[in-house]
Design an enzyme around this catalytic site. Structure first.
Site, PDB file in Angstrom:
ATOM      1  N   ARG A  31      40.922  31.622  45.019  1.00 27.99           N
ATOM      2  CA  ARG A  31      40.284  32.940  45.618  1.00 27.99           C
ATOM      3  C   ARG A  31      40.666  32.502  47.453  1.00 27.99           C
ATOM      4  O   ARG A  31      40.612  33.444  48.062  1.00 27.99           O
ATOM      5  CB  ARG A  31      38.990  32.741  45.318  1.00 27.99           C
ATOM      6  N   GLY A  36      36.460  35.851  36.203  1.00 29.86           N
ATOM      7  CA  GLY A  36      36.476  34.376  36.409  1.00 29.86           C
ATOM      8  C   GLY A  36      36.759  33.536  35.336  1.00 29.86           C
ATOM      9  O   GLY A  36      37.594  32.519  35.088  1.00 29.86           O
ATOM     10  N   LYS A  69      28.846  38.618  25.404  1.00 26.86           N
ATOM     11  CA  LYS A  69      28.089  39.717  25.049  1.00 26.86           C
ATOM     12  C   LYS A  69      28.884  41.104  24.770  1.00 26.86           C
ATOM     13  O   LYS A  69      29.806  41.382  25.672  1.00 26.86           O
ATOM     14  CB  LYS A  69      26.902  39.998  26.068  1.00 26.86           C
ATOM     15  N   GLY A  74      33.900  40.932  37.110  1.00 29.13           N
ATOM     16  CA  GLY A  74      32.878  42.347  37.075  1.00 29.13           C
ATOM     17  C   GLY A  74      33.564  43.657  37.688  1.00 29.13           C
ATOM     18  O   GLY A  74      33.649  44.478  37.163  1.00 29.13           O
TER      19      GLY A  74
HETATM   20  P1  AMP Z   1      31.478  36.656  29.514  1.00 31.94           P
HETATM   21  O1  AMP Z   1      30.734  36.138  30.754  1.00 31.94           O
HETATM   22  O2  AMP Z   1      30.708  37.713  28.863  1.00 31.94           O
HETATM   23  O3  AMP Z   1      32.798  36.873  29.509  1.00 31.94           O
HETATM   24  O4  AMP Z   1      31.201  35.531  28.544  1.00 31.94           O
HETATM   25  C1  AMP Z   1      32.023  34.153  28.974  1.00 31.94           C
HETATM   26  C2  AMP Z   1      31.191  33.298  27.947  1.00 31.94           C
HETATM   27  O5  AMP Z   1      31.203  33.577  26.705  1.00 31.94           O
HETATM   28  C3  AMP Z   1      31.580  31.681  28.191  1.00 31.94           C
HETATM   29  O6  AMP Z   1      31.008  30.890  28.911  1.00 31.94           O
HETATM   30  C4  AMP Z   1      31.730  31.082  26.778  1.00 31.94           C
HETATM   31  O7  AMP Z   1      31.232  30.152  26.374  1.00 31.94           O
HETATM   32  C5  AMP Z   1      30.831  32.206  25.901  1.00 31.94           C
HETATM   33  N1  AMP Z   1      31.290  32.389  24.639  1.00 31.94           N
HETATM   34  C6  AMP Z   1      32.300  32.866  24.019  1.00 31.94           C
HETATM   35  N2  AMP Z   1      32.336  32.626  22.634  1.00 31.94           N
HETATM   36  C7  AMP Z   1      31.313  32.370  22.570  1.00 31.94           C
HETATM   37  C8  AMP Z   1      30.543  32.222  21.143  1.00 31.94           C
HETATM   38  N3  AMP Z   1      31.240  32.319  19.926  1.00 31.94           N
HETATM   39  N4  AMP Z   1      29.269  31.637  21.158  1.00 31.94           N
HETATM   40  C9  AMP Z   1      28.785  31.665  22.373  1.00 31.94           C
HETATM   41  N5  AMP Z   1      29.243  32.041  23.417  1.00 31.94           N
HETATM   42  C10 AMP Z   1      30.480  32.079  23.390  1.00 31.94           C
END
Ligand code: AMP
Length: 401
Positions: free
Chosen positions: A35, A359, A206, A382
């Protein structure tokens, strides 16, 4: 929106809102300075035009008004000093006052000569930043005749240094830096007119954070590949036993809607066919590779399995454009990083235009050593999702008005 090149900045003071929100390791070192490096073209452009350059950024989430070493931009100042290699001075407000507009910052500002650079302290040390406070914005605007926004990663936030500050500048005195302009152009072009097949790879924890983006993507892409924690809400919606895997029960109907919409639009929809499961969320737990049909009740899925990576690779084979947002598993733990790393390799290997947003996803590509092979790695997670959703980003609207 004007870009910096269209403004008359020669010899003026230029306030540049940067995004220096870089990751720091447990020893206080900057673990990835992309960055900072991405901001250099705009900064150098101003220095070469004999401007006095004032840089401002947020960093992490400090408590306002309280100085804490771990939230200081000091490490960024040190790295900038190494990277900029300028003959001029690089000043930093090191008064540890817990203020952005401190007495020291004002003194340094008064000392600046043409070509000098001043880095202000973490904008979030002032409570006014996140509240989009006009008074704070007015104070910030005293540090520049010209306002430049080069902080794509913060443009989806209505904060004082992104939004309120722009009210103090007319269209001849505010604009986008090179990084911001590049990000917006890139996403705009790809989303408007992608070369097909266009494939979206979506992962992360999520569904909720990415639901809008998924709904928009379904109208644009030819294939959607889902991995990461969010896949389990879809698998559950299809009736699979997912054990203790991450799930958003309240979004199961929504997940069904998304899949139905994909079917109606003729979009190919891919979910994991096998997973890496563990009895607990830990680097040290035992793991098994199992078909999605066989997830034990008390176990959780933490990565995609080997059959899934092969399937996803097949699906990527004919892609001409790929957007990737979100890791395929808990990549922070080595045991569950393989799916994400492999996907990174496969995406990088294609001859498609590849756009990595966010990120975490950029972090995976970096760890996999694939960054140079990607067409474009966005600095904002985001913000890039909001662009995909078709939302107007406050930071960009503010430059247009
Ligand atoms: P996001 O911020 O929604 O892009 O999510 C990123 C996060 O999703 C990372 O910190 C990963 O550790 C988590 N993640 C990915 N796959 C899984 C999973 N199967 N179970 C729990 N967390 C997950």
């Amino acid at each position: 929106m004007k870009t910096i090149r269209e403004l008359d900045i020669d010899g003026k003071t230029v306030f540049i809102r940067c995004d220096f929100n870089v990751p720091i390791d447990e020893f206080g070192n900057i673990s990835d300075d992309r960055r900072i490096r991405a901001a250099l073209p705009t900064i150098r452009y101003c220095i070469d035009r004999q401007c006095k350059v004032v840089l401002a950024s947020h960093f992490s989430r400090p408590e306002a008004g309280k100085f804490e070493e771990k939230y200081s931009l000091y490490p960024v100042y040190k790295r900038l000093d190494t990277l900029l290699k300028i003959k001029h001075e690089l000043f930093f407000d090191d008064s540890k006052s817990g203020k952005v507009i401190s007495q020291r910052a004002k003194e340094l500002y008064a000392k600046m000569r043409d070509g000098d650079v001043l880095l202000l302290e973490n904008l979030r040390f002032d409570a006014g930043e996140t509240k989009d406070d006009e008074e704070f914005a007015a104070e910030l605007s005293q540090f520049g005749e010209i306002y430049i926004n080069d902080a794509f990663g913060a443009c989806h936030r209505k904060h004082a240094s992104i939004y309120a500050i722009t009210k103090f500048y007319d269209r001849e005195h505010k604009g986008a830096g090179f990084l911001l302009a590049k990000e917006v152009n890139f996403f705009g072009k790809v989303l408007e007119n992608p070369t097909r097949p266009f494939v979206a790879v979506v992962g992360g924890s999520k569904v909720s954070g990415k639901l809008e983006a998924l709904n928009k993507l379904i109208e644009k892409v030819d294939k959607i590949i889902i991995g990461g924690g969010m896949a389990f809400t879809f698998l559950k919606a299809m009736g699979y036993e997912i054990g203790k895997s991450l799930v958003e029960e309240d979004l199961i109907d929504e997940a069904i809607n998304v899949m139905n919409k994909a079917r109606r639009n003729g979009i190919k929809f891919y979910l994991p066919v096998d997973v890496v499961v563990a009895p607990e969320f830990s680097e040290h737990s035992t793991v098994k590779y199992l078909p999605t049909q066989e997830i034990p009740k008390e176990w959780m899925g933490l990565d995609i399995g080997p059959a899934t990576t092969r399937l996803f690779r097949e699906a990527l084979n004919d892609a001409h454009t790929i957007i990737w947002n979100g890791p395929m598993g808990v990549f922070e733990m080595e045991k569950f990083a393989k799916g994400s790393i492999k996907m990174s390799h496969y995406i990088a290997e294609t001859h498609a235009t590849t756009i990595v947003g966010g990120g975490d996803t950029a972090d995976v590509a970096q760890r996999a050593g694939d960054v140079d092979e990607m067409t474009f790695v966005s600095t904002g997670g985001g913000a890039s999702l909001k662009l995909i959703e078709g939302e107007e980003l406050p930071g960009i609207v503010a430059l247009q008005n």
